[in-house]
Structures are given as structure tokens and as C-alpha cells.
Design a protein around this motif. Structure first.
Motif, PDB file in Angstrom:
ATOM      1  N   LYS A 131       0.784  -1.270   0.097  1.00 25.12           N
ATOM      2  CA  LYS A 131       0.052  -0.077  -0.148  1.00 25.12           C
ATOM      3  C   LYS A 131       0.859   1.223  -0.189  1.00 25.12           C
ATOM      4  O   LYS A 131       0.321   2.253  -0.358  1.00 25.12           O
ATOM      5  CB  LYS A 131      -0.833   0.055   1.145  1.00 25.12           C
ATOM      6  N   ALA A 132       2.104   1.266   0.332  1.00 25.39           N
ATOM      7  CA  ALA A 132       2.979   2.270   0.553  1.00 25.39           C
ATOM      8  C   ALA A 132       3.934   2.544  -0.829  1.00 25.39           C
ATOM      9  O   ALA A 132       4.790   3.360  -1.102  1.00 25.39           O
ATOM     10  CB  ALA A 132       4.075   2.066   1.697  1.00 25.39           C
ATOM     11  N   GLY A 133       3.271   1.573  -1.853  1.00 22.24           N
ATOM     12  CA  GLY A 133       3.989   1.596  -3.145  1.00 22.24           C
ATOM     13  C   GLY A 133       5.391   0.881  -3.293  1.00 22.24           C
ATOM     14  O   GLY A 133       6.040   1.385  -3.911  1.00 22.24           O
ATOM     15  N   LYS A 134       5.833   0.288  -2.328  1.00 23.84           N
ATOM     16  CA  LYS A 134       7.114  -0.613  -2.072  1.00 23.84           C
ATOM     17  C   LYS A 134       7.036  -2.110  -2.480  1.00 23.84           C
ATOM     18  O   LYS A 134       6.977  -2.870  -1.599  1.00 23.84           O
ATOM     19  CB  LYS A 134       7.694  -0.262  -0.666  1.00 23.84           C
ATOM     20  N   ALA A 135       6.640  -2.366  -3.817  1.00 23.28           N
ATOM     21  CA  ALA A 135       6.542  -3.705  -4.145  1.00 23.28           C
ATOM     22  C   ALA A 135       7.524  -4.408  -4.026  1.00 23.28           C
ATOM     23  O   ALA A 135       7.415  -5.606  -3.396  1.00 23.28           O
ATOM     24  CB  ALA A 135       5.971  -3.691  -5.645  1.00 23.28           C
ATOM     25  N   MET A 136       8.732  -4.014  -4.080  1.00 23.46           N
ATOM     26  CA  MET A 136       9.788  -4.884  -3.984  1.00 23.46           C
ATOM     27  C   MET A 136      10.141  -5.213  -2.392  1.00 23.46           C
ATOM     28  O   MET A 136      10.593  -6.350  -2.096  1.00 23.46           O
ATOM     29  CB  MET A 136      11.113  -4.091  -4.780  1.00 23.46           C
ATOM     30  N   ASP A 137       9.750  -4.303  -1.589  1.00 25.82           N
ATOM     31  CA  ASP A 137       9.941  -4.443  -0.401  1.00 25.82           C
ATOM     32  C   ASP A 137       8.761  -5.666   0.275  1.00 25.82           C
ATOM     33  O   ASP A 137       9.071  -6.409   1.139  1.00 25.82           O
ATOM     34  CB  ASP A 137       9.611  -3.243   0.831  1.00 25.82           C
ATOM     35  N   ALA A 138       7.814  -5.527  -0.397  1.00 23.21           N
ATOM     36  CA  ALA A 138       6.599  -6.542  -0.270  1.00 23.21           C
ATOM     37  C   ALA A 138       7.055  -7.978  -0.618  1.00 23.21           C
ATOM     38  O   ALA A 138       6.840  -8.849   0.090  1.00 23.21           O
ATOM     39  CB  ALA A 138       5.390  -6.035  -0.987  1.00 23.21           C
TER      40      ALA A 138
END
Length: 99
Positions: free
Chosen positions: A25-32
Motif C-alpha cells: 500500500k505504500a508503493g514499495k512492491a519490492m519490499d513486499a
């Protein structure tokens, strides 16, 4: 998560999914994806909600290839795809202007 580990509490699917979803949701797909990887490495198995959060994140960032890779990863992990999985993947195509 750090506090849980200090208290020797093992994170479960809900804990990891919350971390994955927050990153997504924070736009940090790679962290996800990083949390998804850590989750699997700890022998905590993701469910469709976990994978759908990652697919949605890639759809929002118009990363079709990554959304497809995560969608395929569900099958490899024997996680049943649901309507949200398919809709999220479709969103990645429409957001990126692909058929």
C-alpha cells in the motif's frame, strides 16, 4: 516484528501478511516481495491474501511482468488463486495499457 522476536514470539501468516500489505500500500512492491521471501524462508506459508497484496502492488506500479511472476508463484506454492488474484492481474494489464 523486532519486539516479537525479542520476546521469542514467532510471526505467523497474519503478521507477515500485514507487513507485505503495508509495503504494498505504500508503493514499495519490492519490499513486499522481500517480506514474502522472508516469510517463506521462515517456513511460514503465504496464503492468497498475501500474494494478492503483492500482485496489487505491482499492478499499481504498472509492473506487469512482476505481477505475472507473482501470480505464477502462487501456483508453484500450491496457493489457490481466487477472484482477487485474477482481477489484480487484469488490473496490471489495463494500467500498463496492455491487452
Amino acid at each position: 516484528l523486532g519486539v516479537m522476536q525479542e520476546r521469542r514470539l514467532r510471526p505467523d501468516v497474519v503478521t507477515y501478511t500485514a507487513l507485505v500489505d503495508a509495503c504494498a500500500k505504500a508503493g514499495k512492491a519490492m519490499d513486499a516481495v522481500g517480506w514474502l521471501d522472508k516469510m517463506e524462508a521462515s517456513s511460514t506459508y503465504p496464503n492468497s491474501v498475501t500474494y494478492n497484496a503483492v500482485i496489487n502492488s505491482f499492478a499499481r506500479s504498472r509492473s506487469v511482468a512482476e505481477a505475472e511472476r507473482t501470480f505464477s508463484r502462487m501456483d508453484s506454492a500450491s496457493v489457490r488463486r481466487d477472484i482477487v488474484s485474477f482481477n489484480s492481474l487484469l488490473s496490471s494489464y489495463t494500467g500498463a495499457g496492455q491487452p
